[in-house]
Design an enzyme around this catalytic site. Structure first.
Site, PDB file in Angstrom:
ATOM      1  CE1 TYR A  12       6.054   2.075 -51.669  1.00 37.29           C
ATOM      2  CE2 TYR A  12       7.567   1.094 -50.089  1.00 37.29           C
ATOM      3  CZ  TYR A  12       6.587   2.023 -50.398  1.00 37.29           C
ATOM      4  OH  TYR A  12       6.144   2.876 -49.437  1.00 37.29           O
ATOM      5  CG  HIS A  17       8.503   5.525 -57.856  1.00 38.63           C
ATOM      6  ND1 HIS A  17       8.846   6.391 -58.869  1.00 38.63           N
ATOM      7  CD2 HIS A  17       8.692   6.231 -56.710  1.00 38.63           C
ATOM      8  CE1 HIS A  17       9.221   7.556 -58.347  1.00 38.63           C
ATOM      9  NE2 HIS A  17       9.148   7.470 -57.047  1.00 38.63           N
ATOM     10  CE1 TYR A  63      10.401   3.067 -48.416  1.00 41.69           C
ATOM     11  CE2 TYR A  63      11.972   3.331 -46.618  1.00 41.69           C
ATOM     12  CZ  TYR A  63      10.868   2.704 -47.167  1.00 41.69           C
ATOM     13  OH  TYR A  63      10.234   1.707 -46.487  1.00 41.69           O
ATOM     14  CG  ASN A  65      12.975  10.596 -50.176  1.00 38.59           C
ATOM     15  OD1 ASN A  65      13.327   9.464 -49.855  1.00 38.59           O
ATOM     16  ND2 ASN A  65      12.320  11.393 -49.350  1.00 38.59           N
ATOM     17  CG  ASP A  90       9.516   6.027 -62.030  1.00 39.33           C
ATOM     18  OD1 ASP A  90      10.593   6.069 -61.390  1.00 39.33           O
ATOM     19  OD2 ASP A  90       8.525   6.694 -61.712  1.00 39.33           O
ATOM     20  CG  ASN A 111      10.921  13.274 -54.983  1.00 41.70           C
ATOM     21  OD1 ASN A 111      11.096  14.453 -55.262  1.00 41.70           O
ATOM     22  ND2 ASN A 111       9.777  12.831 -54.502  1.00 41.70           N
TER      23      ASN A 111
END
Length: 189
Positions: A12, A17, A63, A65, A90, A111
């Site tokens: 990632y 993100h 993560y 969320n 972002d 989220n």
């Protein structure tokens, strides 16, 4: 406290993100701060001194969320009020190369922000550094967009906006949010 939202893991690292984490990483590099993994804060942490003020840095290792878990634990431990927190993230509503500072507001479907607001007892008065990543054009393409890597030209624009945001932290610390906004909001990559 300055927070940069991201998803953990190398897969990632360069995705749209993770734009919030890029901000914290650049800030840490500028002030020679090594970010260290702190399990009790669920993230990478460090501290920098900007214009004589100490700022805690955080990139949640949860993560996206679950970002509120990390933000809440660090803020609660150091008794940092919600108004003294800036969250970099972002933002699809802004084009690449644009970054904006804003105080308060909703989560806009993000989220990470949604979880932070929930974990901070629905207090929304933290500042946001919104790093533009653009929009894919269709709602059903959003997940792939935010979890995807930007084209080289867009990435260069986002990097320039993040770099300018890092420079604006000196103005924020010294002269307040209004002057920092004036400079950042007039930036063109």
């Amino acid at each position: 406290m300055l927070v940069g939202l991201a998803n953990p893991g190398p897969e990632y690292a360069n995705t749209r993100h993770n734009a919030g984490a890029w901000f914290i990483e650049q800030l840490a590099a500028r002030y020679n701060c090594t970010l260290k993994h702190e399990p009790k804060y669920h993230g990478l942490t460090g501290k920098v001194i900007i214009q004589g003020q100490e700022f805690k840095l955080l990139i949640p290792a949860t993560y996206m969320n679950l970002s509120g878990k990390a933000v809440g634990s660090l803020a609660n431990f150091f008794k940092i009020p919600v108004e003294s927190i800036l969250v970099a993230h972002d933002e699809m509503d802004l084009e690449p190369g644009v970054a904006k500072l804003k105080k308060g507001g909703g989560h806009g479907g993000h989220n990470g922000l949604k979880d932070i607001i929930a974990k901070m007892a629905n207090q929304k008065d933290f500042m946001r550094l919104r790093v533009g990543i653009g929009h894919p054009g269709h709602r059903e393409m959003v997940t792939g967009w935010v979890l995807g890597k930007a084209a080289k030209e867009d990435q260069e624009k986002m990097d320039a906006a993040v770099d300018e945001a890092v420079r604006c932290m000196e103005i924020l610390a010294k002269d307040g949010v209004l002057k920092a906004q004036n400079r950042l909001h007039s930036f063109k990559p």
